[in-house]
Design a protein around this motif. Sequence first.
Motif, PDB file in Angstrom:
ATOM      1  N   GLN A 107       5.159 -13.874  -0.063  1.00  0.00           N
ATOM      2  CA  GLN A 107       4.652 -14.286   1.419  1.00  0.00           C
ATOM      3  C   GLN A 107       2.944 -13.250   1.454  1.00  0.00           C
ATOM      4  N   PRO A 108       2.418 -14.388   1.635  1.00  0.00           N
ATOM      5  CA  PRO A 108       1.038 -13.625   2.006  1.00  0.00           C
ATOM      6  C   PRO A 108       0.915 -12.823   3.179  1.00  0.00           C
ATOM      7  N   GLU A 109       0.451 -11.730   3.523  1.00  0.00           N
ATOM      8  CA  GLU A 109       0.444 -11.276   4.846  1.00  0.00           C
ATOM      9  C   GLU A 109       0.507 -12.077   6.373  1.00  0.00           C
TER      10      GLU A 109
ATOM     11  N   VAL B 236      10.591   1.169   8.888  1.00  0.00           N
ATOM     12  CA  VAL B 236      10.906   0.573   7.409  1.00  0.00           C
ATOM     13  C   VAL B 236       8.896   0.037   6.766  1.00  0.00           C
ATOM     14  N   LYS B 237       8.978   0.580   5.861  1.00  0.00           N
ATOM     15  CA  LYS B 237       7.334  -0.466   5.028  1.00  0.00           C
ATOM     16  C   LYS B 237       7.676  -1.777   4.494  1.00  0.00           C
ATOM     17  N   VAL B 238       6.996  -2.242   4.780  1.00  0.00           N
ATOM     18  CA  VAL B 238       6.797  -3.908   4.873  1.00  0.00           C
ATOM     19  C   VAL B 238       6.011  -4.399   4.576  1.00  0.00           C
ATOM     20  N   ASP B 239       5.736  -4.356   2.521  1.00  0.00           N
ATOM     21  CA  ASP B 239       4.451  -5.585   1.838  1.00  0.00           C
ATOM     22  C   ASP B 239       4.620  -7.079   2.202  1.00  0.00           C
ATOM     23  N   PHE B 240       3.256  -7.113   2.318  1.00  0.00           N
ATOM     24  CA  PHE B 240       3.379  -8.433   1.199  1.00  0.00           C
ATOM     25  C   PHE B 240       2.613  -8.771   0.674  1.00  0.00           C
TER      26      PHE B 240
END
Length: 252
Positions: free
Chosen positions: A13-15, A32-36
């Motif tokens: 999903q978009p950030e 943790v690394k969270v990307d969108f």
Amino acid sequence: MSNLKVKTILVSQPEPKVENSPYFELQQKHKVKVDFRSFIHVEGVSAKEVRAQKIDLNFFTAIIFTSKNSIDHYFRVADEMRYKVPEDMKYICQSEAIAFYLQKYVVYRKRKIYVGQKDFVGLTSIFKKYKDEKFLLPASDQLNFDVPQTLNNLNLNWTQGTFYRTVMSDLSDLADVYYDVLAFFSPTGIKSLFKNFPDFKQNDTRIAVFGGTTQKEALEHGLRVDIMAPTPEMPSMTMALEKYLQEVNKSK
């Protein structure tokens, strides 16, 4: 189910634009690394295509909005058709957030705006009160089944118009990127994964899904679903991820 620790999560999903998003809290708390990244996006349908659906905007006395996208594309098409939306038009909005977004296009206090309680069935009392209106539902090509079902059950004079489409995004730049968890929110998101990467092998990647239809699509593509939301205990995706991280990331 893999018990390997989670270091990276990709949310399809978009950030979030808010600073206090639970995703950011999750990131800090569990390191943790969270990307969108949107696996799908919306494309508008032209005024010509809307006309081809035999939709005349002059005919309708009330508009039903189920999303911010439906608002944007209704007013875009109205503009393309040089149709001036009457000041006495009634707007039925599925939630407070959607009604609030309407202010982008109309002077709020002067308009007839009616708001539901989050889900579509919650609009029933409003529809019963205004049952003689001619309703237009500007929507995407993928509509939740409960919407037409609710409107038909009430025997309303309503018309559905496809004003925008949900399209799979190009994800080719992710070809060599690996994530421990992929989080999905719609069946189209799963389809987009396999359209972009037909040879995708799950291996140790954990799949998180939101909603029964997304889960069904994942299973039909042979995926193992490791994280499921919503449930009574975990009504949101972030809560489901939180619980999973607590289990697999604890010091062994």
